[in-house]
Design a protein around this motif. Structure first.
Motif, PDB file in Angstrom:
ATOM      1  N   ALA A   1      36.567  39.533  35.917  1.00 43.91           N
ATOM      2  CA  ALA A   1      37.537  38.438  35.904  1.00 43.91           C
ATOM      3  C   ALA A   1      38.118  38.236  34.509  1.00 43.91           C
ATOM      4  CB  ALA A   1      36.867  37.156  36.378  1.00 43.91           C
TER       5      ALA A   1
ATOM      6  N   ALA B   1      41.481  36.426  33.085  1.00 48.19           N
ATOM      7  CA  ALA B   1      41.543  35.027  33.510  1.00 48.19           C
ATOM      8  C   ALA B   1      40.903  34.141  32.460  1.00 48.19           C
ATOM      9  CB  ALA B   1      40.823  34.869  34.834  1.00 48.19           C
TER      10      ALA B   1
ATOM     11  N   ILE C   1      39.251  29.293  35.201  1.00 53.07           N
ATOM     12  CA  ILE C   1      38.775  29.742  36.511  1.00 53.07           C
ATOM     13  C   ILE C   1      38.223  28.542  37.280  1.00 53.07           C
ATOM     14  CG2 ILE C   1      37.302  31.359  37.745  1.00 53.07           C
ATOM     15  CD1 ILE C   1      37.080  32.983  35.236  1.00 53.07           C
TER      16      ILE C   1
ATOM     17  N   ARG D   1      29.387  31.886  36.799  1.00 52.67           N
ATOM     18  CA  ARG D   1      29.865  30.914  35.826  1.00 52.67           C
ATOM     19  C   ARG D   1      29.192  31.096  34.472  1.00 52.67           C
ATOM     20  NH1 ARG D   1      28.897  24.504  35.863  1.00 52.67           N
ATOM     21  NH2 ARG D   1      30.589  23.967  34.458  1.00 52.67           N
TER      22      ARG D   1
ATOM     23  N   ALA E   1      30.723  34.023  32.777  1.00 51.10           N
ATOM     24  CA  ALA E   1      32.140  33.792  32.454  1.00 51.10           C
ATOM     25  C   ALA E   1      32.269  32.839  31.270  1.00 51.10           C
ATOM     26  CB  ALA E   1      32.877  33.233  33.670  1.00 51.10           C
TER      27      ALA E   1
ATOM     28  N   ALA F   1      35.535  32.015  29.116  1.00 47.72           N
ATOM     29  CA  ALA F   1      36.425  31.408  30.103  1.00 47.72           C
ATOM     30  C   ALA F   1      36.215  29.894  30.131  1.00 47.72           C
ATOM     31  CB  ALA F   1      36.132  31.998  31.482  1.00 47.72           C
TER      32      ALA F   1
ATOM     33  N   ILE G   1      35.544  26.789  32.395  1.00 43.20           N
ATOM     34  CA  ILE G   1      35.146  26.307  33.733  1.00 43.20           C
ATOM     35  C   ILE G   1      34.425  24.984  33.567  1.00 43.20           C
ATOM     36  CG2 ILE G   1      33.961  26.888  35.868  1.00 43.20           C
ATOM     37  CD1 ILE G   1      33.839  29.749  34.998  1.00 43.20           C
TER      38      ILE G   1
ATOM     39  N   PRO H   1      44.450  26.951  37.668  1.00 48.86           N
ATOM     40  CA  PRO H   1      43.628  28.056  37.182  1.00 48.86           C
ATOM     41  C   PRO H   1      44.395  29.380  37.210  1.00 48.86           C
ATOM     42  CG  PRO H   1      43.107  27.610  39.455  1.00 48.86           C
ATOM     43  CD  PRO H   1      44.181  26.637  39.079  1.00 48.86           C
ATOM     44  N   ASP H   2      43.837  30.370  36.471  1.00 52.30           N
ATOM     45  CA  ASP H   2      44.386  31.720  36.575  1.00 52.30           C
ATOM     46  C   ASP H   2      43.735  32.473  37.717  1.00 52.30           C
ATOM     47  OD1 ASP H   2      43.843  31.745  33.076  1.00 52.30           O
ATOM     48  OD2 ASP H   2      45.696  31.257  34.124  1.00 52.30           O
ATOM     49  N   LEU H   3      42.552  31.969  38.104  1.00 52.26           N
ATOM     50  CA  LEU H   3      41.780  32.698  39.105  1.00 52.26           C
ATOM     51  C   LEU H   3      40.901  31.700  39.844  1.00 52.26           C
ATOM     52  CD1 LEU H   3      40.708  35.484  40.167  1.00 52.26           C
ATOM     53  CD2 LEU H   3      38.947  35.296  38.427  1.00 52.26           C
TER      54      LEU H   3
ATOM     55  N   TYR I   1      37.362  31.603  41.948  1.00 53.23           N
ATOM     56  CA  TYR I   1      36.182  32.369  42.355  1.00 53.23           C
ATOM     57  C   TYR I   1      35.500  31.611  43.488  1.00 53.23           C
ATOM     58  CZ  TYR I   1      31.952  35.184  42.085  1.00 53.23           C
ATOM     59  OH  TYR I   1      30.915  36.046  42.370  1.00 53.23           O
TER      60      TYR I   1
END
Lengths: 320, 387, 457
Positions: free
Chosen positions: B154, B160, B163, B181, B184, B189, B191, B217-219, B221
């Protein structure tokens, strides 16, 4: 993220409105039956579910044949109303009327019967769908022009959402007219008020009760079709939570009171959507979205404790 | 009494089911009904194929090999109830199962009482083998690798930054999402707590989607199974949000496409521990046989269940020889399973001391056209099981 | 059929069954034996023949089970004997007690050691019977419709699960899990906590009228389940949907020695199952005694008065809230204690065991058996647990065998094991329409019905 969410408030309110109308229509079925029989018709949530299944199947088979979504939807609504209404009548005839004939005053018995019927309907539908399509989750295939959309003042509005609101309003006004301006409506209100006196006035309570179930069931069926179109995936157990919440809505508005059911449904839909969207952010992720279901119950409990007659109901004295 | 009538139905089956000593059965436990049946059915069918192919060999040894499938309905209570029946059938010498880690964990405790071996083709929660039970093994990867593998993909490949993470509140989904998470966040990232949401909702995702909209978000999950993620994707796309969705092996089913609609399934990525059949050169014949016998394509965990069953079958064969041609004890079979060295269709199978496969493969799949059959394999990594 | 003929038929059938069960044990012999039990109960032979026939049949089932442990119908034969013992009048109490104890402490263990599934079945029946007896106090005796009964079960189970496993270390300092022997202490603790919870819930809820109470309790049941599912953040109390495992069990070294001293060897497969089986028997005995005493006390009579006509009861001076609260709290307490046993026996708890279906199932047991009737409720519990745990699944296996033999092919969504709801629903509806007093009605109901029949003549 909070500012973003606040900016989306109109969207949230709109979503809540959609949900509210669905709850309102289901709640009407509960409130009407309770009005005439003082029975919580647990099976009503399955009547709703049957409507949703009918909707899916109509779209599955007629969708490819008739390319116009509006026409298919109208057919689905009609069929859903008829089948659900008839189902409700059948349930009344087979499961509730024998209890009435026996004349027991025990409230437990009809309630337990209703729960039993609810379970039976869930699994019967599951069985039928299992045998017919070997599927558990049914997917609604929405066809044009229903799947169009536009944006209005930051609110994303789908055509099918508009139709939901339109049909709901029509149904609600129609019911209001029926109950307040027609002879059948008067008869229903009479039976709801005092069954024995109504009988003395020449009204056949059995017939009226049957018709009440028919109307309530039809409304539930319409709600089901609209639910399926709006949220597109259903399974045989999809009726349980909306049914429970719709009943809460009916109580919230004042059980037995038709306007109350509409109001209750709309209010509950709003509360649920607002809490579902904002609760996580407001509590920093500690109380997540899933608590929105609990909100409905908590409201119900608080309501019953402090104002059991609901928002619009009247206190009824129990006579000996 | 009315019970007599109901019981009479079971009479014939039970009467006929007296234990003959030359029958050997392999049981499967997976959800065969309900929302996850598509994945569970593959497990049963894969094992069935393996059993049927081995029947001739077992005949020569003087035994009749059979499959005993059970439906655990993705529910731990049902799984445990089935497990209690399974351990009392002395013909069953091994279990291929489960699909859901939350069901496998309590059921395997029941199997452990009698040393009945369980080889899992699909349970990815680390806890399944971390308990150190000598009868529990798995040939697939773990979520404490799958999650981070997804996170690497990701952040590094999909670039991303923000997220939004959702999970389905099961042992599997929540475990996977938490592992994702952690990695990430370590990779930089964003989150926040409010973007890590668990939900059991199956129909109405409006409130969730609104939160996603606000978060931009860009992504997304989603640690969950296709019966939930599919409808979610559909409603998400209907709202016009085209952010890509990344998920785990719970999405590895063509049902996902059916529930979401091919259009909404576009731009879905998922990590999986079960590679697509095309990845396994030796599996071409398997895929053909599967299709011919069952009328549907092997997907998801079908080939893994086939290998899992073969692990048990080969262990039983060795154990029979070791017992001098007699039916082996369950303990012996469990021991031989742990020591197995098999060249399966999915790769080399060898277990470490906890029962994890020594080296597991993880795949990243992209549904770029939305059609499951046209999935593209983007990455494959082989990672040793964590100690 | 006059008494002479009945005697001959019943005795003859019993002897025939015994012979078959000993020489040709299997499902058919078992079926014959069941027929023998039913006839012994319904044909009204003389008292000694009845007792003798039941004893012979129990012996037959036991002998058969020792030879073919996997034929379930034989086990149900034993259950049928027990039920017959409870319900038939006329046989002196000491004979019933003796035979009953023989079946429970000799026959079932013999069957169980060869096939631990029977012990598991026995334990499940016992747990649910005790809970159904608890709900019986609330619904059956006091007439309060509680649709969220599984909530108390959950509270009891989680109470032990949290402290008897490493879970509590998440929010308390101290060494967890607590040693297994705290289990007994926690049973007592669970009784107290659930009773208090029952009081807290009941205080507001019990002021409401019947239907509203039903909905509120249903809502509360769901709230408890959602809480169990979600209280893993911010502080991890319940570990959410993943459930809590492993949960400690009490030490049974002393039990091993005790059993060895009477010649019974236990191994890893049977030891805890047997222990819990005996424990559950003891608890049911206590619960039944408490129920009987309550039923005969002024509380029991007050409850029945409330159930039959609340307004009249109020007029007679019975304190509404207090009496209802007592019923509610008592029912809750039973459930809590069984929750602890449930958690320890399965060594794991997850929120999925405490759904609305569980509450309705227990309600179904009370309704099926007979509201207010202790033997009826036990029978209801046995019947529904057996259907749920065994019969539906056996039916599924049977259909599956047919499919493997190529005879029948049904889509997998249609297998019987999933249709428990259908079975419960049908049972509930049919019972309510045709026999609302249950399979074994409460004495009072029985008298009412007989009076009504008299009046009609």
């Amino acid at each position: 993220m909070l500012e973003g969410l606040v900016a989306l408030l109109p969207q949230v309110i709109f979503d809540g409105l959609l949900l509210g109308f669905v709850y309102a229509m289901i709640a009407l079925g509960y409130t009407m039956v309770y009005g005439v029989l003082e029975l919580i018709n647990f099976a009503h949530s399955e009547i709703f579910m049957i409507g949703a299944v009918v909707g899916v199947e109509v779209f599955r088979y007629l969708g490819p044949a008739i390319p116009n979504g509006i026409v298919v939807l109208l057919l689905a609504l009609l069929l859903g109303a008829i089948i659900s209404g008839l189902m409700a009548m059948v349930v009344e005839r087979l499961a509730y009327r024998p209890l009435r004939a026996r004349g027991t005053t025990n409230r437990l018995v009809p309630l337990i019967t209703a729960i039993g019927v609810s379970f039976v309907l869930q699994d019967v539908v599951r069985f039928i769908e299992g045998l017919w399509h070997n599927e558990f989750k049914l997917q609604m295939r929405v066809i044009p022009p229903l799947d169009g959309n536009f944006t209005f003042l930051t609110v994303f509005v789908q055509y099918k959402a508009l139709i939901l609101i339109l049909v709901s309003l029509l149904m609600l006004f129609g019911l209001n007219y029926l109950v307040n301006r027609t002879k059948l409506g008067t008869a229903i209100r009479a039976v709801a008020q005092d069954m024995s006196t109504a009988r003395l006035m020449g009204i056949n309570p059995d017939v009226i009760i049957s018709r009440t179930f028919l109307i309530g069931g039809a409304l539930g069926g319409v709600a089901g079709v609209l639910f399926a179109v709006q949220y597109s995936t259903i399974d045989p157990y999809v009726g349980f939570f909306p049914g429970l919440k719709a009943f809460t809505a009916a109580v919230l508005g004042g059980i037995g009171n038709i306007t109350g059911a509409m109001v209750g449904g709309l209010v509950l839909g709003q509360l649920e959507t607002l809490s579902g969207t904002y609760l996580p952010t407001l509590t920093g992720g500690n109380f997540g979205t899933e608590y929105k279901d609990v909100i409905a119950f908590l409201i119900l409990i608080l309501l019953l404790l402090f104002r059991p007659q609901g928002l619009l109901g009247q206190v009824v004295k129990e006579k000996v | 009494m009315k019970r007599l009538g109901i019981v009479a139905l079971g009479v014939f089956a039970l009467g006929l089911a007296s234990a003959q000593s030359n029958v050997i059965k392999i049981a499967t436990q997976s959800p065969l009904s309900g929302g996850q049946a598509a994945l569970g059915e593959q497990i049963k069918l894969g094992a069935q194929l393996a059993v049927e192919e081995a029947q001739a060999r077992f005949q020569k040894l003087g035994f009749r090999l059979e499959l005993a499938p059970y439906d655990d309905q993705a529910n731990p209570d049902t799984g445990v109830a089935n497990a209690n029946r399974i351990i009392n059938d002395p013909d069953i010498l091994g279990v291929v199962g489960h699909l859901n880690s939350g069901v496998a964990i309590p059921s395997s405790e029941v199997y452990a009482r009698v040393n009945l071996v369980m080889v899992s083709p699909a349970n990815t929660n680390p806890r399944v083998t971390d308990r150190g039970l000598s009868n529990v093994n798995r040939i697939c990867g773990r979520d404490d690798v799958q999650g981070p593998a997804g996170a690497e993909f990701a952040v590094k490949d999909l670039k991303a930054k923000r997220i939004f993470v959702i999970h389905d509140k099961t042992a599997y989904g929540q475990g996977l999402a938490e592992n994702f998470r952690k990695r990430a966040l370590a990779l930089g990232a964003e989150i926040p707590n409010s973007a890590f949401v668990g939900t059991e909702e199956k129909s109405n995702f409006a409130t969730l989607i609104t939160q996603i909209q606000a978060f931009r978000p860009d992504l997304i999950y989603f640690g969950g199974i296709y019966d939930q993620v599919g409808p979610f994707a559909k409603q998400l796309r209907e709202r016009g949000i085209r952010v890509p969705i990344l998920g785990g092996d719970g999405l590895d089913a063509s049902e996902y496409e059916r529930l979401a609609g091919a259009d909404a399934a576009k731009d879905t990525y998922f990590t999986t521990v079960a590679g697509p059949i095309s990845q396994f050169p030796k599996a071409a014949k398997f895929a053909q046989d599967f299709r011919a016998k069952f009328g549907k394509n092997a997907e998801g965990f079908g080939v893994y269940a086939y290998d899992a069953a073969n692990v048990i079958i080969s262990a039983i064969e060795t154990a029979i020889k070791q017992s001098g041609g007699k039916k082996p004890s369950r303990q012996l079979v469990a021991q031989r399973v742990r020591l197995v060295k098999l060249s399966g269709l999915t790769g080399e199978i060898e277990f470490n001391s906890k029962g994890d496969i020594k080296v597991a493969d993880y795949f990243v799949i992209h549904l770029d056209t939305g059609k499951y059959a046209e999935q593209k394999l983007l990455k494959k990594v082989s990672i040793a099981a964590p100690r | 059929m006059n008494r002479q003929t009945a005697n001959i038929v019943v005795l003859g059938l019993a002897l025939l069954s015994l012979a078959l069960l000993w020489y040709v044990p299997g499902a058919l012999a078992g079926a014959l034996g069941l027929v023998g039990v039913v006839l012994a109960a319904y044909l009204r032979p003389s008292m000694s023949v009845r007792a003798g026939a039941l004893a012979l049949l129990a012996l037959g089932f036991t002998l058969a089970l020792s030879q073919v442990p996997r034929v379930n119908i034989l086990f149900y034969g034993l259950v049928a004997v027990l039920v017959a013992l409870i319900t038939i009048p006329g046989v002196p109490r000491w004979i019933k007690a003796l035979l009953g104890i023989a079946v429970l402490l000799v026959s079932v263990p013999i069957a169980g050691f060869n096939n631990t599934f029977f012990l598991e079945l026995g334990i499940q029946i016992g747990i649910y019977a005790a809970m159904a007896l608890g709900l019986n106090v609330v619904v059956g005796m006091a007439g309060l419709l509680d649709l969220g009964y599984a909530a108390f079960f959950a509270i009891g189970a989680y109470t032990w699960a949290i402290f008897g496993s490493p879970q509590a270390a998440n929010f308390l300092s101290g060494s967890f899990p607590l040693p297994g022997n705290y289990f007994y202490l926690f049973m007592a603790l669970a009784i107290i906590t659930t009773a208090i919870t029952g009081l807290l819930i009941g205080l507001p809820a019990l002021r409401l009228r019947g239907d509203y109470l039903a909905i509120v309790t249903l809502g509360l049941g769901e709230v408890v389940r959602v809480l169990a599912n979600n209280l893993d953040h911010p502080v991890n109390f319940t570990n959410g949907p993943q459930g809590i495992t492993p949960v400690s069990r009490p030490d049974i070294g002393w039990f091993h020695s005790l059993m060895s001293s009477i010649g019974v060897e236990l191994d890893a497969r049977t030891d805890y199952q047997f222990f819990f089986y005996l424990l559950v028997l003891v608890i049911i005995g206590i619960v039944v005694l408490v129920n009987i005493n309550l039923g005969n006390s002024r509380f029991g009579r007050a409850w029945i008065a409330i159930r039959e006509d609340e307004t009249a009861a109020k007029a007679m001076g019975i304190p509404m809230l207090g009496t209802k609260l007592l019923a509610f709290a008592t029912g809750a307490a039973f459930s809590g204690a069984m929750g602890v046993i449930f958690a320890a026996q399965r060594t794991f708890v997850s929120p999925e065991s405490f759904t609305l279906l569980a509450s309705i199932t227990i309600l179904g047991m009370v309704v099926l058996g007979g509201m207010g009737s202790i033997p009826g409720v036990i029978l209801g519990a046995a019947a529904l647990t057996a259907i749920n745990t065994d019969i539906l699944k056996s039916f599924s296996e049977y259909l599956n065998n047919l499919r493997q033999a190529g005879v029948l092919s049904l889509p997998s969504q249609v297998e019987p094991a999933k249709y428990e709801r259908l079975v419960f629903g049908v049972i509930l509806v049919l019972m309510m329409i045709f026999r609302p007093q249950g399979l074994i009605p409460e004495r009072r109901h029985q008298l009412e019905i007989e009076e009504a029949k008299e009046a009609q003549r």
